[in-house]
Design a protein around this motif. Structure first.
Motif, short mmCIF file in Angstrom:
data_model
loop_
_atom_site.label_atom_id
_atom_site.label_comp_id
_atom_site.label_asym_id
_atom_site.label_seq_id
_atom_site.Cartn_x
_atom_site.Cartn_y
_atom_site.Cartn_z
N GLY A 185 35.63 14.44 40.01
CA GLY A 185 34.36 12.96 39.08
C GLY A 185 35.27 12.10 39.02
N GLU A 233 38.62 18.00 38.19
CA GLU A 233 36.88 18.05 38.89
C GLU A 233 36.74 17.20 39.13
N GLY A 285 42.01 22.83 37.58
CA GLY A 285 40.83 22.87 36.51
C GLY A 285 40.30 21.43 37.11
N ALA A 326 42.74 21.20 42.38
CA ALA A 326 41.23 22.71 41.70
C ALA A 326 42.22 23.75 40.85
#
Length: 635
Positions: free
Chosen positions: A301, A299, A297, A294
């Motif tokens: 998904g 994510e 950066g 995190a």
């Protein structure tokens, strides 16, 4: 103790649902129940160790506690050491300082208390806490420090006749507290031992009543228990008021699996047994892996959860075989006991060193000497806030009117400064202007509460907070309108904030009512707002090797773009024109040469994405001084 593959497999289930929940795997929105399952297992094994050894007359508090030390601390120490070193290369001083505090709390087994005092487990800020998951280890250790003493005394007092009544009393008392406390103290009930002890005691009761519960020993109860655990991990979510009575479902499931003592291919296979053995290390490592992802950066998904799981499992494998197993095997008793005592002492010394390292990081304000001076100075602007905030501003839900005084104290206040958190962010600039003008003023400020007497509730907003805001504003208005000495009122807010625009806040109505009460009204147009936390964004970019100009380019905001974003505010100002309201324009002072940027002379003028820092606030002193002087000269 006989090795039980079913309990080892249950550990695998518990850690998987926790990891899948944190990695946002679909179907595990309630995976946090895995911690409840771990607590039941710990309670059962603790009771088994203490009761069996007391019956044999071989129980030793030293052996018991040092076995727990060898089980929990080596892998924890290794994880903390790696995180502290790694974070030293990527965190800003304020963040590193917090990590040092959390590392010290984790090794001191009080991190649950620290996190309870900071915020809730499900808050957005959780992804800034590298060691948040250690709260459960602290709860477990606090349980170990208290309950074994009670168990041993009960077993040795009157031949153990009081053991079961004491366990039942503790279980029912803690369960009642857990169920009722979240009504007012949800965070405390989540983090603190008194509301969690019943889960451990359920495991202890399961062992104590094992002979009476032999009818549980069949595979059907094992499968029923697994279904209850998976059902709760799939149906529960962060929206629940947790724990309350909700953990009853997964803990009952854990009790059924343990009580069944059944063998099943579901749990007794190589994969689940490996995951069970490495479950503790996997639990320790998965959270820092997530936070690191995190931080850079990434994510959650697509295939991201899979890759995070693979990395976590690899680190868990290293931790298990090269830390846990090495200490456990090396700590076996020798004829002279030298190896055991030497290894135990080594673990405690290493724990002390980690504690000292955390304390050093904390007390040194995050070791700022790690970074270039430019990065440190920019990062420090995140803490550059109104020094009189605690005295004058109302950040909480309190209906208080401190009537904080600004300027010349010997004069009767003729000015009022009123607004939301943006007024707090411009407080110093206004205060200096009042002082230079030889005037005196009163300040009213409340977080998230722009100066209006009419606003509707918007989705996800707090109804009680809105009611208190409007009540606070009505009280402030009555005080201003009823004070004949007050001649001028200065209003500052984030006028176009989403909650104000969607709630149709009637700012112009209040402005006109103040004007009708005989007050001159001056309203400062909103400052430009940026989509990034300015000091952190710039400092992190510089740490990555980017130049300041490169970082600032995407943030440039033209006056036209600014006006478009602040459409709601200027519509309100237009409605207030009939009341002769004076609008103060901050752009000439914040946006020289027609370009709005959140820096001046290479340093931020915001402490986040929308609130001016002290540096930025002082840029507005000339604007306020000109207005105050002109108002004083007016007839």
């Amino acid at each position: 103790m006989k090795f039980r593959s079913d309990i080892n497999g249950l550990r695998a289930v518990a850690v998987l649902v926790v990891v899948f929940f944190h990695f946002a795997v679909p179907g595990f929105t309630g995976g946090f129940v895995g911690v409840d399952v771990f607590f039941v297992i710990s309670g059962y094994l603790m009771a088994q160790i203490i009761c069996s050894r007391c019956e044999q007359g071989s129980f030793s508090f030293y052996d018991f506690y040092m076995a727990r030390v060898r089980r929990i601390f080596p892998a924890l120490i290794a994880m903390l050491a790696v995180v502290l070193v790694f974070a030293g290369f990527v965190l800003l001083p304020t963040e590193y300082k917090t990590l040092g505090q959390h590392a010290l709390a984790s090794i001191g087994v009080v991190s649950n208390i620290v996190y309870w005092r900071e915020s809730g487990y499900f808050d957005e800020g959780a992804l800034d806490k590298w060691l948040l998951h250690t709260w459960s280890l602290s709860v477990e250790w606090q349980f170990y420090l208290v309950i074994p003493l009670v168990l041993v005394l009960a077993l040795r007092w009157c031949q153990g006749h009081y053991l079961k009544p004491l366990l039942w009393f503790g279980f029912l008392s803690s369960l009642a507290l857990c169920g009722l406390a979240p009504v007012r103290y949800e965070t405390a009930a989540f983090y603190l031992l008194p509301a969690r002890a019943w889960e451990f005691l359920l495991g202890a009761l399961l062992y104590v009543y094992a002979l009476r519960l032999q009818w549980l020993q069949r595979p059907s109860f094992l499968y029923l228990g697994l279904v209850l655990i998976l059902l709760s991990s799939g149906l529960y979510s962060e929206a629940l008021v947790y724990p309350s009575f909700w953990p009853l479902l997964p803990t009952l499931g854990a009790a059924l699996v343990i009580g069944s003592a059944a063998s099943s291919l579901v749990l007794d296979n190589r994969v689940m047994q490996f995951l069970g053995k490495t479950s503790y290390s996997l639990y320790l490592w998965h959270w820092p892996v997530l936070i690191a992802a995190a931080h850079f950066g990434f994510e959650l998904g697509g295939l991201a959860p899979l890759w995070l799981f693979v990395i976590s499992l690899f680190l868990a494998w290293l931790s298990f075989y090269f830390v846990e197993e090495w200490v456990r095997n090396g700590g076996r008793r020798t004829p002279g006991g030298r190896v055991r005592f030497g290894r135990d002492g080594g673990v405690l010394v290493c724990a002390g060193m980690i504690g000292l390292a955390g304390a050093l990081v904390y007390l040194s304000e995050g070791l700022p000497m790690r970074l270039p001076t430019q990065i440190v100075v920019i990062a420090e602007e995140a803490e550059s806030k109104n020094p009189r905030r605690e005295e004058c501003f109302r950040p909480g839900k309190r209906l208080e009117y401190p009537e904080c005084r600004l300027g010349v104290s010997t004069q009767e206040p003729a000015l009022v400064f009123w607004g939301d958190s943006h007024s707090d962010a411009t407080f110093t600039g206004f205060a200096e202007a009042v002082e230079q003008a030889g005037q005196s003023a009163i300040y009213y400020g409340r977080s998230g509460c722009g100066p209006t007497l009419s606003m509707s509730l918007v989705e996800l907003d707090d109804e009680r907070d809105l009611a208190e805001c409007l009540e606070y504003n009505q009280g402030a208005f009555d005080r201003i309108a009823g004070n004949v000495a007050i001649t001028d009122v200065y209003l500052v807010a984030r006028w176009s904030a989403e909650k104000y625009a969607q709630g149709h806040a009637d700012f112009s109505g209040l402005m006109c009512r103040l004007s009708e009460a005989g007050k001159r009204v001056h309203v400062m147009a909103p400052v430009p707002v940026y989509a990034v936390e300015v000091p952190d964004y710039l400092a992190r970019g510089l740490m990555r090797g980017q130049s300041l100009s490169e970082l600032l380019e995407p943030l440039v905001q033209s006056p036209a773009e600014y006006r478009q974003k602040q459409a709601f505010a200027f519509a309100q100002f237009g409605d207030a024109e009939r009341c002769a309201v004076q609008v103060l324009d901050p752009l000439p002072h914040l946006c020289p040469q027609g370009r709005c940027l959140p820096v001046r002379d290479g340093l931020p003028i915001y402490f986040d994405g929308g609130h001016l820092s002290e540096r930025g606030s002082k840029l507005l002193t000339p604007m306020f001084l000109q207005s105050i002087t002109a108002a004083g000269d007016a007839p």
